[in-house]
Design a protein around this motif. Structure first.
Motif, short mmCIF file in Angstrom:
data_model
loop_
_atom_site.label_atom_id
_atom_site.label_comp_id
_atom_site.label_asym_id
_atom_site.label_seq_id
_atom_site.Cartn_x
_atom_site.Cartn_y
_atom_site.Cartn_z
N LYS A 1 26.45 17.79 81.29
CA LYS A 1 27.47 17.07 80.53
C LYS A 1 26.92 15.78 79.94
O LYS A 1 27.68 14.86 79.64
N VAL A 2 25.60 15.72 79.78
CA VAL A 2 24.97 14.48 79.33
C VAL A 2 25.48 14.05 77.97
O VAL A 2 25.81 12.87 77.75
N ASP A 3 25.59 14.97 77.04
CA ASP A 3 26.00 14.60 75.68
C ASP A 3 27.39 13.99 75.66
O ASP A 3 27.63 13.00 74.97
N ASN A 4 28.31 14.58 76.43
CA ASN A 4 29.67 14.01 76.50
C ASN A 4 29.67 12.64 77.15
O ASN A 4 30.36 11.71 76.69
N LEU A 5 28.88 12.48 78.22
CA LEU A 5 28.79 11.19 78.89
C LEU A 5 28.19 10.13 77.96
O LEU A 5 28.66 8.99 77.90
N MET A 6 27.16 10.52 77.22
CA MET A 6 26.53 9.60 76.28
C MET A 6 27.49 9.21 75.16
O MET A 6 27.56 8.05 74.75
N ASP A 7 28.24 10.18 74.66
CA ASP A 7 29.19 9.91 73.57
C ASP A 7 30.26 8.93 74.04
O ASP A 7 30.62 7.99 73.30
N GLN A 8 30.77 9.11 75.24
CA GLN A 8 31.80 8.21 75.77
C GLN A 8 31.23 6.81 75.98
O GLN A 8 31.89 5.80 75.67
N ALA A 9 30.01 6.74 76.53
CA ALA A 9 29.39 5.44 76.76
C ALA A 9 29.09 4.72 75.44
O ALA A 9 29.27 3.50 75.33
N TRP A 10 28.65 5.47 74.44
CA TRP A 10 28.36 4.89 73.13
C TRP A 10 29.65 4.33 72.51
O TRP A 10 29.66 3.24 71.96
N GLN A 11 30.74 5.11 72.61
CA GLN A 11 32.02 4.67 72.05
C GLN A 11 32.50 3.40 72.75
O GLN A 11 33.00 2.47 72.11
N ASN A 12 32.35 3.35 74.07
CA ASN A 12 32.77 2.17 74.83
C ASN A 12 31.97 0.94 74.41
O ASN A 12 32.53 -0.16 74.23
N ALA A 13 30.66 1.12 74.25
CA ALA A 13 29.82 0.00 73.82
C ALA A 13 30.12 -0.38 72.38
O ALA A 13 30.07 -1.57 72.02
N PHE A 14 30.45 0.58 71.52
CA PHE A 14 30.76 0.31 70.12
C PHE A 14 32.01 -0.55 70.00
O PHE A 14 32.11 -1.42 69.12
N VAL A 15 32.95 -0.33 70.90
CA VAL A 15 34.20 -1.09 70.88
C VAL A 15 34.04 -2.45 71.55
O VAL A 15 34.58 -3.46 71.06
N ASN A 16 33.29 -2.50 72.65
CA ASN A 16 33.26 -3.71 73.47
C ASN A 16 31.98 -4.53 73.39
O ASN A 16 32.00 -5.73 73.70
N ASN A 17 30.86 -3.91 73.05
CA ASN A 17 29.60 -4.63 73.10
C ASN A 17 28.61 -4.04 72.09
O ASN A 17 27.65 -3.37 72.45
#
Length: 242
Positions: A107-123
């Protein structure tokens, strides 16, 4: 406990050496977890959930290993039994970690996508630093939540590849290293557990040890009283002679 006991029961030495090895491994696991958590850019390069797990696991392994060293040097079965039970629970916990980390890799791609989105919004600064570090722009493509949005055209960046592949490689490499380290510790602990069971089966019961100590103490006390009595008689005979 003396060196003669180690010589007569080499399993004690095996347990001691194995626990010293796991203590060193626990320091490595703890240090790896702290290093990742202290690194801001690791939010996408490594698994922070596993890093927190390593911090906790490192401390647990250290405590259980110290108890194992005490059990290997002691005489009481209760210490070895406590160590064996805690070690068994720790082995099961580590097995769960290994399975969890292995399953997550699908599930790496999904985890990476979620982490990228979180960083895009917050940091977004973190994403910018990652793009510079990995020479890429955006996540799945060069315009997918890139920082800046014209990353692939910007003179300061100008990278012509997305970051997903590099992130996946870094993330899975981190988890593979964690799995390998925990697996090695697991093997050492299984060896220590088997050796502990063998030693425990050979040791006398704790009540028997206490009874033996009391008997030896009584014998030494009686021997001391006899020697004192003999000395008094000898001294009395000498006094009468003079």
């Amino acid at each position: 406990m003396d060196f003669m006991d180690m010589y007569r029961q080499p399993s004690r030495l095996y347990i001691l050496v194995l626990n010293i090895a796991t203590m060193l491994a626990s320091i490595a696991l703890f240090g790896l977890g702290i290093f990742v958590l202290a690194n801001e850019s690791s939010v996408l390069l490594e698994s922070r959930a596993l890093s927190w797990t390593l911090v906790v696991l490192g401390q647990l392994i250290m405590l259980v290993s110290i108890l194992g060293c005490a059990g290997s040097l002691g005489r009481y079965k209760i210490v070895l039994a406590t160590y064996g039970i805690l070690l068994s629970l720790l082995v099961v916990f580590q097995l769960i970690i290994i399975i969890y980390a292995s399953v997550r890799q699908d599930k790496v791609d999904n985890l990476m996508d979620q982490a990228w989105q979180n960083a895009f919004v917050n940091n977004q600064r973190t994403l910018q630093d990652l793009e510079i570090r990995l020479h890429c722009c955006g996540f799945s493509n060069m315009t997918d939540r890139a920082v800046p949005s014209n990353c692939h055209e910007s003179p300061a960046f100008g990278f012509h590849t997305s970051c997903q592949k590099q992130l996946r490689h870094s993330f899975t490499r981190h988890e593979d290293m964690v799995i390998a380290m925990v697996t090695v510790v697991e093997i050492l602990q299984l060896m220590a557990l088997v050796t502990t069971m063998v030693l425990w089966s050979k040791l006398p019961h704790d009540d028997d040890i206490d009874a033996q100590y009391r008997t030896e103490h009584s014998q030494r006390l009686l021997r001391g009283l006899r020697e004192d009595d003999q000395q008094e008689r000898t001294y009395g005979s000498v006094s009468e002679t003079h």
